[in-house]
Design a protein around this motif. Structure first.
Motif, mmCIF file in Angstrom:
data_model
loop_
_atom_site.group_PDB
_atom_site.id
_atom_site.type_symbol
_atom_site.label_atom_id
_atom_site.label_comp_id
_atom_site.label_asym_id
_atom_site.label_seq_id
_atom_site.Cartn_x
_atom_site.Cartn_y
_atom_site.Cartn_z
ATOM 1 N N LYS A 12 0.816 -1.215 0.000
ATOM 2 C CA LYS A 12 0.000 0.000 0.000
ATOM 3 C C LYS A 12 0.851 1.268 0.000
ATOM 4 N N ALA A 13 2.085 1.183 0.466
ATOM 5 C CA ALA A 13 2.944 2.362 0.574
ATOM 6 C C ALA A 13 3.492 2.755 -0.791
ATOM 7 N N GLU A 14 3.860 4.037 -0.930
ATOM 8 C CA GLU A 14 4.489 4.502 -2.151
ATOM 9 C C GLU A 14 5.893 3.920 -2.238
ATOM 10 N N PRO A 15 6.453 3.871 -3.439
ATOM 11 C CA PRO A 15 7.836 3.397 -3.557
ATOM 12 C C PRO A 15 8.773 4.304 -2.766
ATOM 13 N N GLU A 16 9.902 3.782 -2.366
ATOM 14 C CA GLU A 16 10.831 4.549 -1.547
ATOM 15 C C GLU A 16 11.384 5.769 -2.274
ATOM 16 N N MET A 17 11.615 5.660 -3.575
ATOM 17 C CA MET A 17 12.192 6.750 -4.342
ATOM 18 C C MET A 17 11.321 7.030 -5.559
ATOM 19 N N ARG A 18 11.004 8.290 -5.770
ATOM 20 C CA ARG A 18 10.219 8.658 -6.941
ATOM 21 C C ARG A 18 11.076 8.558 -8.198
ATOM 22 N N ALA A 19 10.440 8.322 -9.311
ATOM 23 C CA ALA A 19 11.148 8.140 -10.578
ATOM 24 C C ALA A 19 11.872 9.413 -11.013
ATOM 25 N N GLU A 20 11.351 10.602 -10.681
ATOM 26 C CA GLU A 20 11.981 11.845 -11.140
ATOM 27 C C GLU A 20 13.245 12.204 -10.365
ATOM 28 N N TYR A 21 13.515 11.514 -9.264
ATOM 29 C CA TYR A 21 14.746 11.756 -8.517
ATOM 30 C C TYR A 21 15.841 10.881 -9.098
ATOM 31 N N ASP A 22 16.857 11.511 -9.665
ATOM 32 C CA ASP A 22 17.947 10.763 -10.289
ATOM 33 C C ASP A 22 19.249 11.109 -9.591
ATOM 34 N N PHE A 23 19.757 10.193 -8.807
ATOM 35 C CA PHE A 23 21.014 10.397 -8.092
ATOM 36 C C PHE A 23 22.131 9.552 -8.697
ATOM 37 N N SER A 24 21.986 9.147 -9.957
ATOM 38 C CA SER A 24 22.980 8.274 -10.576
ATOM 39 C C SER A 24 24.336 8.964 -10.734
ATOM 40 N N ASN A 25 24.358 10.293 -10.843
ATOM 41 C CA ASN A 25 25.627 11.019 -10.970
ATOM 42 C C ASN A 25 26.054 11.662 -9.652
#
Length: 75
Positions: A12-25
């Motif tokens: 029921k909970a939202e995913p831990e990280m939203r798709a628009e947050y990009d910390f790959s760099n």
């Protein structure tokens, strides 16, 4: 001993990280060294702060005091 888990709470909970947050760099601990060095913060008394509206004016006045003190020592 393991902690008991609640059933169904993950679905029921939202995913831990939203798709628009990009910390790959991202760089881990990029400013950690600078933070560990510390800073010099001095709090001025209200009456003194009223005479110096900016940090530049405080620094200018302190440099004049240092210059006058060093001239006094050499004279």
């Amino acid at each position: 001993m393991k902690k008991p888990t609640r059933k169904g709470s993950l679905s029921k909970a939202e995913p831990e990280m939203r798709a628009e947050y990009d910390f790959s760099n991202g760089v881990r601990a990029k400013y950690a060294t600078r933070f560990a060095e510390g800073t010099n913060i001095y709090v001025l008394a209200p009456d003194v702060a009223a005479e110096f509206p900016t940090a530049t004016s405080v620094n200018r006045a302190l440099r004049e005091v240092i210059k006058a003190r060093s001239k006094r020592r050499t004279a």
